[in-house]
Design an enzyme around this catalytic site. Structure first.
Site, mmCIF file in Angstrom:
data_model
loop_
_atom_site.group_PDB
_atom_site.id
_atom_site.type_symbol
_atom_site.label_atom_id
_atom_site.label_comp_id
_atom_site.label_asym_id
_atom_site.label_seq_id
_atom_site.Cartn_x
_atom_site.Cartn_y
_atom_site.Cartn_z
ATOM 1 N N HIS A 245 -1.777 0.427 -19.629
ATOM 2 C CA HIS A 245 -1.758 1.478 -18.613
ATOM 3 C C HIS A 245 -1.147 2.758 -19.193
ATOM 4 C CE1 HIS A 245 -1.256 3.344 -14.713
ATOM 5 N NE2 HIS A 245 0.070 3.374 -14.836
ATOM 6 N N GLU B 215 -6.552 -2.869 -16.720
ATOM 7 C CA GLU B 215 -5.388 -2.546 -15.890
ATOM 8 C C GLU B 215 -5.701 -2.749 -14.410
ATOM 9 O OE1 GLU B 215 -4.094 1.473 -15.434
ATOM 10 O OE2 GLU B 215 -5.963 2.277 -16.269
ATOM 11 N N SER C 80 -0.962 7.917 -13.597
ATOM 12 C CA SER C 80 -0.468 6.885 -12.689
ATOM 13 C C SER C 80 -0.100 7.513 -11.342
ATOM 14 C CB SER C 80 0.709 6.162 -13.340
ATOM 15 O OG SER C 80 0.980 4.945 -12.684
#
Length: 310
Positions: free
Chosen positions: A284, A254, A160
């Site tokens: 995610h 996502e 991320s």
């Protein structure tokens, strides 16, 4: 069964259940938090409480590391090659997360790759900026070189926002003319802080964890006043020529799906050896939820196979 799962496998029953639980708990929490410093800190406090409950199996060694302005921790499974190291930068939108929250990932990563994992506890927003986080990541990397690790002994990774940070670190090293690490692994990277890709709108309802409007607001805060040459934009505007082999993992549903696709495309066009996996309908950063999601466990096998060829 877990070992047979791959990106093209239909989502397991366990992952479908986990998706629903995560949507009702974590996503709802962020959705209802105000777009303010207080809202970010509310999410961080909740994540810290969750992280405080994390445990690792017997035989996994955890040693704290102090870099001065920030910290980190070494995570070692039972059998590791001390000549190698995995430098990992956790996710959390640049405003939450710490090594303890990500121990379920770090110990599995160490076990799968047979490397000690250095999980960096870089400085977070709103007290600090992504630029501060990049400074911390660079210092952590340089500390590994100072300990005698050659660049070829180091793998860099992140998920991320940590995926953005890992890619930014590689671009920063290249700009300085330094030898790059042996390989990189980015999981569901938030590569474009401006959130311009189509999946930010297309997958707004199907993402089980990230509210698209929240990450778009946050990216706007981070990039306010930054010009096109700012290092914040390197993961989508930088030159990937000369990058080491790169593994990019994401989910089909996502909002960051197209960020991963863009990174994989840019790197491939630059001649980089790229493995790009897009897993069906996973939350995610699903490897973080490996305790509950079989696909999360399986992802570590794929990472091991990718690194085993390097």
């Amino acid at each position: 069964m877990d070992l047979l799962l791959g990106p093209d496998s239909p989502p397991t029953r366990q992952s479908k259940i986990a998706n629903k639980v995560i949507r009702q708990a974590a996503r709802r929490l962020w959705e209802t938090a105000p777009d303010t410093t207080a809202g970010l800190l509310r999410v961080r406090r909740w994540a810290d409480r969750v992280g405080a409950t994390n445990r690792v199996p017997n035989g996994v060694e955890i040693v704290q590391e102090d870099f001065g302005r920030f910290g980190g921790e070494w995570v070692r499974s039972r059998v590791v090659d001390e000549g190698k190291v995995f430098l990992y930068l956790h996710g959390g939108g640049y405003f939450f997360g710490n090594p303890r929250l990500f121990r379920g990932l770090s110990w599995r990563l160490s076990a799968a790759t047979r490397r000690p994992v250095l999980m960096v506890d870089y400085r977070l927003s709103p007290e600090h900026t992504p630029a501060d986080a990049l400074t911390d990541a660079m210092l952590a990397y340089e500390s590994l070189l100072a300990r005698g690790h050659a660049p070829g002994d180091i793998v860099v990774g992140g998920d991320s926002a940590g995926g953005h940070l890992a890619l930014s670190l590689l671009h920063a090293l290249k700009r300085r003319g330094e030898t790059l690490p042996a390989a990189a692994v980015v999981i569901c990277p938030w590569a474009d802080l401006l959130c311009t890709a189509a999946s930010h709108a297309d997958n707004e309802r199907t993402d089980h964890l990230i509210p698209a409007s929240k990450v778009r607001w946050l990216g706007g805060v981070f990039t306010e006043g930054a010009d096109e040459q700012d290092a914040l934009h390197d993961p989508i505007r930088g030159d990937y020529t000369g990058f080491p082999p790169l593994m990019v993992i994401a989910s089909s549903t996502e909002v960051l799906r197209d960020d991963a696709r863009l990174v994989a495309r840019l790197a491939t066009e630059a001649g980089v050896d790229v493995v790009h996996q897009e897993w069906n309908d996973q939350v995610h950063v699903f490897p973080v939820f490996a305790d509950f999601v079989p696909e999360g466990k399986a992802a570590f096998r794929h990472i091991r196979e990718f690194l085993g060829k390097r």
